[in-house]
Write an enzyme that holds these catalytic residues in place. Structure first.
Site, PDB file in Angstrom:
ATOM      1  N   HIS A  69      -5.249  -1.987   3.144  1.00  0.00           N
ATOM      2  CA  HIS A  69      -4.079  -2.118   2.549  1.00  0.00           C
ATOM      3  C   HIS A  69      -4.058  -1.256   1.116  1.00  0.00           C
ATOM      4  O   HIS A  69      -3.225  -0.590   0.600  1.00  0.00           O
ATOM      5  CB  HIS A  69      -3.795  -3.728   2.161  1.00  0.00           C
ATOM      6  CG  HIS A  69      -2.664  -4.043   1.279  1.00  0.00           C
ATOM      7  ND1 HIS A  69      -1.641  -4.744   1.592  1.00  0.00           N
ATOM      8  CD2 HIS A  69      -2.473  -3.463  -0.058  1.00  0.00           C
ATOM      9  CE1 HIS A  69      -0.809  -5.018   0.473  1.00  0.00           C
ATOM     10  NE2 HIS A  69      -1.142  -4.329  -0.373  1.00  0.00           N
ATOM     11  N   GLU A  70      -5.308  -1.353   0.314  1.00  0.00           N
ATOM     12  CA  GLU A  70      -5.427  -0.493  -0.755  1.00  0.00           C
ATOM     13  C   GLU A  70      -5.445   0.918  -0.491  1.00  0.00           C
ATOM     14  O   GLU A  70      -4.642   1.571  -1.328  1.00  0.00           O
ATOM     15  CB  GLU A  70      -6.630  -1.059  -1.750  1.00  0.00           C
ATOM     16  CG  GLU A  70      -6.728  -2.323  -2.180  1.00  0.00           C
ATOM     17  CD  GLU A  70      -5.372  -3.080  -2.589  1.00  0.00           C
ATOM     18  OE1 GLU A  70      -4.601  -2.462  -3.173  1.00  0.00           O
ATOM     19  OE2 GLU A  70      -5.052  -4.313  -2.318  1.00  0.00           O
TER      20      GLU A  70
ATOM     21  N   HIS B  15      -1.977   2.288  -0.097  1.00  0.00           N
ATOM     22  CA  HIS B  15      -1.295   2.542  -1.387  1.00  0.00           C
ATOM     23  C   HIS B  15      -1.640   3.830  -2.014  1.00  0.00           C
ATOM     24  O   HIS B  15      -0.900   4.644  -2.562  1.00  0.00           O
ATOM     25  CB  HIS B  15      -1.701   1.729  -2.348  1.00  0.00           C
ATOM     26  CG  HIS B  15      -1.162   0.292  -2.487  1.00  0.00           C
ATOM     27  ND1 HIS B  15       0.316   0.113  -2.650  1.00  0.00           N
ATOM     28  CD2 HIS B  15      -1.398  -1.007  -2.495  1.00  0.00           C
ATOM     29  CE1 HIS B  15       0.606  -1.022  -2.737  1.00  0.00           C
ATOM     30  NE2 HIS B  15      -0.557  -1.846  -2.469  1.00  0.00           N
TER      31      HIS B  15
ATOM     32  N   GLN C 148      -0.613   1.562  -8.213  1.00  0.00           N
ATOM     33  CA  GLN C 148       0.201   0.330  -8.602  1.00  0.00           C
ATOM     34  C   GLN C 148       0.339   0.090 -10.214  1.00  0.00           C
ATOM     35  O   GLN C 148       1.271  -0.640 -10.605  1.00  0.00           O
ATOM     36  CB  GLN C 148      -0.375  -0.893  -7.958  1.00  0.00           C
ATOM     37  CG  GLN C 148      -0.046  -0.907  -6.334  1.00  0.00           C
ATOM     38  CD  GLN C 148      -0.735  -2.330  -5.993  1.00  0.00           C
ATOM     39  OE1 GLN C 148      -1.858  -2.362  -5.663  1.00  0.00           O
ATOM     40  NE2 GLN C 148       0.119  -3.230  -5.633  1.00  0.00           N
TER      41      GLN C 148
ATOM     42  N   CYS D 226       1.691  -8.220  -1.458  1.00  0.00           N
ATOM     43  CA  CYS D 226       1.241  -7.303  -2.300  1.00  0.00           C
ATOM     44  C   CYS D 226       1.767  -7.485  -3.885  1.00  0.00           C
ATOM     45  O   CYS D 226       2.988  -7.798  -3.821  1.00  0.00           O
ATOM     46  CB  CYS D 226       1.987  -6.118  -1.679  1.00  0.00           C
ATOM     47  SG  CYS D 226       1.681  -4.463  -2.581  1.00  0.00           S
ATOM     48  N   LEU D 227       1.120  -7.190  -4.682  1.00  0.00           N
ATOM     49  CA  LEU D 227       1.482  -7.536  -6.079  1.00  0.00           C
ATOM     50  C   LEU D 227       2.518  -6.797  -6.450  1.00  0.00           C
ATOM     51  O   LEU D 227       3.559  -6.982  -7.423  1.00  0.00           O
ATOM     52  CB  LEU D 227       0.359  -7.250  -6.897  1.00  0.00           C
ATOM     53  CG  LEU D 227      -0.837  -8.214  -7.026  1.00  0.00           C
ATOM     54  CD1 LEU D 227      -2.039  -7.623  -7.898  1.00  0.00           C
ATOM     55  CD2 LEU D 227      -0.397  -9.730  -7.252  1.00  0.00           C
TER      56      LEU D 227
ATOM     57  N   GLY E 233      -6.601  -7.364  -4.552  1.00  0.00           N
ATOM     58  CA  GLY E 233      -6.689  -6.141  -4.489  1.00  0.00           C
ATOM     59  C   GLY E 233      -5.796  -5.439  -5.436  1.00  0.00           C
ATOM     60  O   GLY E 233      -4.841  -5.972  -5.496  1.00  0.00           O
TER      61      GLY E 233
HETATM   62 CO    CO Z   1      -0.783  -3.723  -2.193  1.00  0.00          CO
END
Ligand code: CO
Length: 161
Positions: A130-131, A134, A51, A88-89, A46
């Site tokens: 989660h997204e 963000h 991000q 998380c990236l 995701g």
């Molecule tokens: Co993330």
């Protein structure tokens, strides 16, 4: 399509609230395509627009046969609670345990401007939550009960979102 640079924890942009998308134009469609490419190239499941430095309410998810591109996503119903691991990236090298709903209903607009209503459970529900966090400037580490370094975990426990 092009890869975009992923912002890392500590970047103040990740803490800002993203704005609704009012017009789905070529710029937004390119953003979504680039986000899918960047997510896949990073082995993520995701990715949210902030991000990649864009404060607009757009997320992409890799939870089925084809990646989902969701504009202005909103959770309209949720039940249950599950504690599980996520990563998380924007927080590379770490994972943590976060409580998330077991089942959600989420509405969003797709890249063609069509309204979608989707039911998601388990990992898919977790990725949506989660997204969407963000988009509100929230990182999973804010909610995690515990955070671990990935080098201390088995590989199958690690999901990057
Ligand atoms: Co993330």
């Amino acid at each position: 399509m092009a890869l975009r640079e992923i912002r890392l924890d500590g970047d103040p942009l990740l803490r800002k609230k993203s704005k609704d998308i009012v017009e789905i134009n070529d710029r937004i469609r390119t953003l979504l395509d680039d986000m899918v490419e960047t997510m896949i190239a990073s082995n993520g499941v995701g990715l949210a627009a902030p991000q990649v430095g864009v404060l607009r309410r757009a997320i992409v998810l890799d939870i089925g046969d084809t990646p989902i591109k969701a504009i202005n996503p909103e959770i309209i119903e949720e039940d249950g609670k599950v504690l599980d691991m996520e990563g998380c990236l924007s927080v590379p090298g770490y994972s943590g345990t976060v409580e998330r709903p077991e089942r959600i209903k989420v509405k969003f607009i797709d890249e063609n401007g069509d309204n979608k209503l989707l039911e998601a459970t388990g990992l898919s529900a977790r990725i949506f939550c989660h997204e969407i966090d963000h988009l509100n400037g929230v990182l999973y580490t804010d909610k995690a009960l515990e955070v671990f370094e990935n080098k201390d975990l088995e590989e199958e426990e690690v999901n990057e979102e």
